[in-house]
Design an enzyme around this catalytic site. Structure first.
Site, PDB file in Angstrom:
ATOM      1  N   SER A  67       0.824  -1.213   0.000  1.00  0.00           N
ATOM      2  CA  SER A  67       0.000   0.000   0.000  1.00  0.00           C
ATOM      3  C   SER A  67       0.857   1.262   0.000  1.00  0.00           C
ATOM      4  O   SER A  67       2.045   1.235   0.311  1.00  0.00           O
ATOM      5  CB  SER A  67      -0.903   0.005   1.234  1.00  0.00           C
ATOM      6  OG  SER A  67      -1.611  -1.197   1.321  1.00  0.00           O
TER       7      SER A  67
HETATM    8  N1  SAM Z   1      -0.126  -4.645   4.377  1.00  0.00           N
HETATM    9  C1  SAM Z   1       0.405  -5.066   3.113  1.00  0.00           C
HETATM   10  C2  SAM Z   1       1.817  -4.608   2.901  1.00  0.00           C
HETATM   11  O1  SAM Z   1       2.344  -3.863   3.731  1.00  0.00           O
HETATM   12  O2  SAM Z   1       2.402  -5.006   1.884  1.00  0.00           O
HETATM   13  C3  SAM Z   1      -0.474  -4.698   1.947  1.00  0.00           C
HETATM   14  C4  SAM Z   1      -1.788  -5.375   1.992  1.00  0.00           C
HETATM   15  S1  SAM Z   1      -2.531  -5.589   0.406  1.00  0.00           S
HETATM   16  C5  SAM Z   1      -3.196  -4.014   0.120  1.00  0.00           C
HETATM   17  C6  SAM Z   1      -3.939  -6.549   0.886  1.00  0.00           C
HETATM   18  C7  SAM Z   1      -3.604  -7.982   1.195  1.00  0.00           C
HETATM   19  O3  SAM Z   1      -4.745  -8.576   1.801  1.00  0.00           O
HETATM   20  C8  SAM Z   1      -3.270  -8.827  -0.038  1.00  0.00           C
HETATM   21  O4  SAM Z   1      -2.002  -9.411   0.115  1.00  0.00           O
HETATM   22  C9  SAM Z   1      -4.381  -9.876  -0.053  1.00  0.00           C
HETATM   23  O5  SAM Z   1      -3.951 -11.137  -0.539  1.00  0.00           O
HETATM   24  C10 SAM Z   1      -4.746  -9.935   1.418  1.00  0.00           C
HETATM   25  N2  SAM Z   1      -6.060 -10.495   1.741  1.00  0.00           N
HETATM   26  C11 SAM Z   1      -7.251 -10.290   1.106  1.00  0.00           C
HETATM   27  N3  SAM Z   1      -8.221 -10.974   1.744  1.00  0.00           N
HETATM   28  C12 SAM Z   1      -7.635 -11.623   2.793  1.00  0.00           C
HETATM   29  C13 SAM Z   1      -8.097 -12.481   3.824  1.00  0.00           C
HETATM   30  N4  SAM Z   1      -9.385 -12.842   3.953  1.00  0.00           N
HETATM   31  N5  SAM Z   1      -7.202 -12.932   4.735  1.00  0.00           N
HETATM   32  C14 SAM Z   1      -5.902 -12.603   4.670  1.00  0.00           C
HETATM   33  N6  SAM Z   1      -5.390 -11.799   3.707  1.00  0.00           N
HETATM   34  C15 SAM Z   1      -6.253 -11.309   2.789  1.00  0.00           C
END
Ligand code: SAM
Length: 228
Positions: A67
């Site tokens: 992000s």
């Molecule tokens: N915090 C992260 C970083 O610093 O790189 C960025 C997060 S990214 C915007 C959103 C993440 O949420 C993705 O890697 C996606 O695979 C994950 N995600 C989506 N639904 C999820 C779920 N139910 N449980 C765990 N992870 C999930």
């Protein structure tokens, strides 16, 4: 827990990013210090290293993104951490935000649904000597009961509504920050757990990738929203 210091040539870029965040209104000194210490370039693909300290989201593989730093700073400030908390993060992605959290809290549990991303994040955190983050693979919309309750929960993806298991795993007085769908748009909300339920505050517009899971969206039917 501060990461093991590694010599790198990006210190000036990190300092510039911190100044940009400060200029945008980020005032929490612990949050700014974390951005000044954690080497974001280690959490992006090598070809994108030079862009790592721009205030922008970047692709990390598996169709996901790390992000935008200013968005993450907003989330981290909203959690109002004192440094002693046990925090649950949903959406490990690259592991960068978990690394920031490692400096702002006592223990971090971070859940990622895509095994390849979880494995890479785990490896990067270990290389940096960060040992107070547990990365697990699974559906974060269900929370992570073995380490509950948490004083803070951060959902780094957008949910149709606040997943009840996450509220259930929040200690009284604890804060949950998440992007929640509001019609076609999203709002960043903070819920503070009370004896009677939860107080809800609107923290403004948000734009995140969808939370996929039992208390999120279907993998196939998720709204096509991009994280900035
Ligand atoms: N915090 C992260 C970083 O610093 O790189 C960025 C997060 S990214 C915007 C959103 C993440 O949420 C993705 O890697 C996606 O695979 C994950 N995600 C989506 N639904 C999820 C779920 N139910 N449980 C765990 N992870 C999930």
């Amino acid at each position: 827990m501060a990461p093991r210091r590694v010599a790198d040539s990006f210190g000036g870029y990190r300092a510039r990013l911190v100044e940009q965040l400060r200029a945008q209104g980020v005032a929490d000194l612990a949050v700014l210090r974390a951005f000044g210490e954690i080497p974001r370039h280690r959490f992006v693909p090598a070809v994108l290293e030079r862009q790592a300290y721009e205030d922008t989201s970047l692709p990390i593989g598996s169709g996901q993104t790390i992000s935008q730093p200013s968005t993450q700073a907003r989330y981290l400030e909203a959690l109002q951490l004192a440094g002693t908390e046990r925090v649950l993060e949903i959406g490990t992605g690259s592991g960068y935000q978990a690394a920031l959290l490692s400096m702002l809290a006592s223990h971090v549990v971070s859940i990622e649904r895509i095994p390849a991303l979880a494995a890479r994040a785990k490896a990067t955190l270990a290389e940096l000597g960060i040992d107070n983050v547990l990365v697990v693979t699974g559906d974060g919309s269900l929370g992570w009961r073995p380490n509950a309750p948490y004083e803070a929960v951060l959902v780094a993806a957008a949910a149709p509504s606040v997943p009840q298991p996450l509220l259930d795993q929040l200690r009284a007085g604890g804060r949950l920050v998440a992007a929640i769908a509001h019609g076609e748009r999203q709002r960043l909300v903070r819920l503070t757990r009370t004896a009677a339920g939860a107080d809800r505050e609107d923290l403004g517009p948000a734009q995140f990738v969808p939370l996929i899971g039992r208390h999120g969206y279907d993998a196939g039917g998720a709204a096509e929203v991009r994280d900035r």
